[in-house]
Design an enzyme around this catalytic site. Structure first.
Site, short mmCIF file in Angstrom:
data_model
loop_
_atom_site.label_atom_id
_atom_site.label_comp_id
_atom_site.label_asym_id
_atom_site.label_seq_id
_atom_site.Cartn_x
_atom_site.Cartn_y
_atom_site.Cartn_z
N ARG A 1 -9.62 -7.65 3.73
CA ARG A 1 -8.49 -7.13 4.52
C ARG A 1 -8.48 -5.61 4.51
NH1 ARG A 1 -2.89 -5.70 3.49
NH2 ARG A 1 -1.42 -6.59 5.02
N HIS B 1 0.18 -2.83 11.16
CA HIS B 1 1.20 -3.73 11.71
C HIS B 1 1.50 -3.45 13.18
CE1 HIS B 1 1.64 -5.38 7.75
NE2 HIS B 1 1.83 -4.16 7.26
N GLN C 1 0.33 -11.25 10.14
CA GLN C 1 0.98 -10.15 9.45
C GLN C 1 0.31 -8.81 9.74
OE1 GLN C 1 0.11 -8.60 5.71
NE2 GLN C 1 1.90 -9.50 4.72
N SER D 1 3.95 -6.42 2.68
CA SER D 1 2.64 -6.35 3.33
C SER D 1 1.55 -6.87 2.38
CB SER D 1 2.37 -4.92 3.80
OG SER D 1 1.23 -4.86 4.61
N LEU D 2 0.69 -5.99 1.87
CA LEU D 2 -0.32 -6.38 0.88
C LEU D 2 0.29 -7.19 -0.26
CD1 LEU D 2 -2.98 -6.05 -0.82
CD2 LEU D 2 -1.98 -3.91 -1.63
N GLN E 1 0.84 -1.20 0.00
CA GLN E 1 0.00 0.00 0.00
C GLN E 1 0.87 1.25 0.00
OE1 GLN E 1 -3.09 -0.19 2.89
NE2 GLN E 1 -3.84 1.87 2.51
#
Length: 303
Positions: free
Chosen positions: A120, A203, A252, A95-96, A11
């Site tokens: 998500r 996170h 995560q 991440s994503l 992102q």
């Protein structure tokens, strides 16, 4: 022959016009946007190509947008460089981007991946809305210095190191008061600080409501063992058991992204060449700080 790994962005890489050129020149890429519209129930293609930025930048939209655009870039690479994707030996995503990597590696379908990413994004947006919070990159300081800043600023509220990106680039994540305190402390230490345009403190435990919603979204998804190793953000290891992969993806959301360790894990495995596939070129910039001499080719939506 070079040993190849693919990396996929997270992102923050979104921008108006993303994927438009690729969709116009690559039919397989254009088809992905059409399939995405049908799955999501809204016109993602129009939001990517035309905006408005306020809507595209929302976590609920930007995550599916980056996921689909990255896979569209992958289709462009497959068309332009036949055989390269088959030579890829490892993959990872920031991440994503880990979801994009798993789809590329055959661990889940495009349809399942997009549905999970949509859930998500919505869950993380809702968690962010519930607790005003944010993130900031701290540049040019050591890990020890940032840890000291984190410890002092955390006295005003939740604050964690959320992204270990590369030497001299760490991201802190927390409630607004602690972020403001961390920025002041970092600037006093002569750091360069970049507040990130994200909805909240990703996170960290502030995202705690989102992890259970993600678990529910992952439950019906059909996962299989990846055909190549996909290095996890959580522990910089690859996982083969589908249920274990689901658990790592849930973790995560509330765990720090150990991107530098992910790249080093691939380098230690013998990878000699990287491709960053998706909008932007953030991962290529990080690579220069982790392993300057390792080549990294950008395949993005501006080509």
């Amino acid at each position: 022959m070079e040993r190849v790994a693919f990396m996929f962005p997270g992102q923050g890489a979104q921008h108006i016009g993303m994927g438009k050129k690729i969709a116009e020149s690559c039919p397989a890429a254009a088809e992905l946007f059409d399939r995405a519209n049908a799955i999501l129930g809204y016109d993602l293609k129009q939001l990517c190509f035309e905006g408005p930025s306020a809507e595209l930048d929302s976590t609920a939209v930007s995550q599916p947008a980056i996921f689909v655009t990255s896979l569209a870039c992958l289709e462009k690479l497959k068309a332009d460089q036949p055989g390269l994707a088959e030579r890829c030996e490892m993959s990872a995503g920031l991440s994503l981007g880990e979801y994009t990597a798993l789809v590329f590696a055959g661990a889940m379908s495009f349809e399942d991946g997009l549905r999970v990413v949509q859930a998500r994004g919505r869950a993380m947006q809702d968690a962010a809305d519930a607790t005003p919070s944010g993130m900031a990159s701290i540049l040019m300081l050591s890990l020890e210095q940032v840890q000291q800043i984190r410890d002092e600023a955390a006295r005003t509220g939740t604050l964690e190191i959320a992204n270990y990106l590369c030497p001299g680039n760490l991201v802190v994540s927390g409630v607004n008061a602690s972020i403001e305190k961390a920025i002041d402390l970092a600037e006093a230490a002569n750091a360069r600080v970049v507040p990130l345009a994200v909805a909240g403190a990703f996170h960290t435990d502030i995202m705690k409501p989102a992890d259970e919603r993600l678990r529910q979204a992952l439950a019906p998804a059909n996962l299989s063992s990846p055909r190549i190793p996909v290095v996890s953000n959580v522990d910089a290891k690859s996982h083969t058991d589908p249920q274990e992969i689901k658990e790592v993806l849930v973790r995560q959301v509330v765990s720090p992204v150990r991107w530098e360790d992910c790249v080093k894990s691939m380098l230690d495995a013998g990878i000699t060449e990287f491709y960053e596939i998706g909008p932007g070129r953030v991962l290529t910039g990080l690579m220069k700080r982790i392993s300057r001499k390792t080549p990294c080719t950008v395949i993005n939506d501006s080509q």
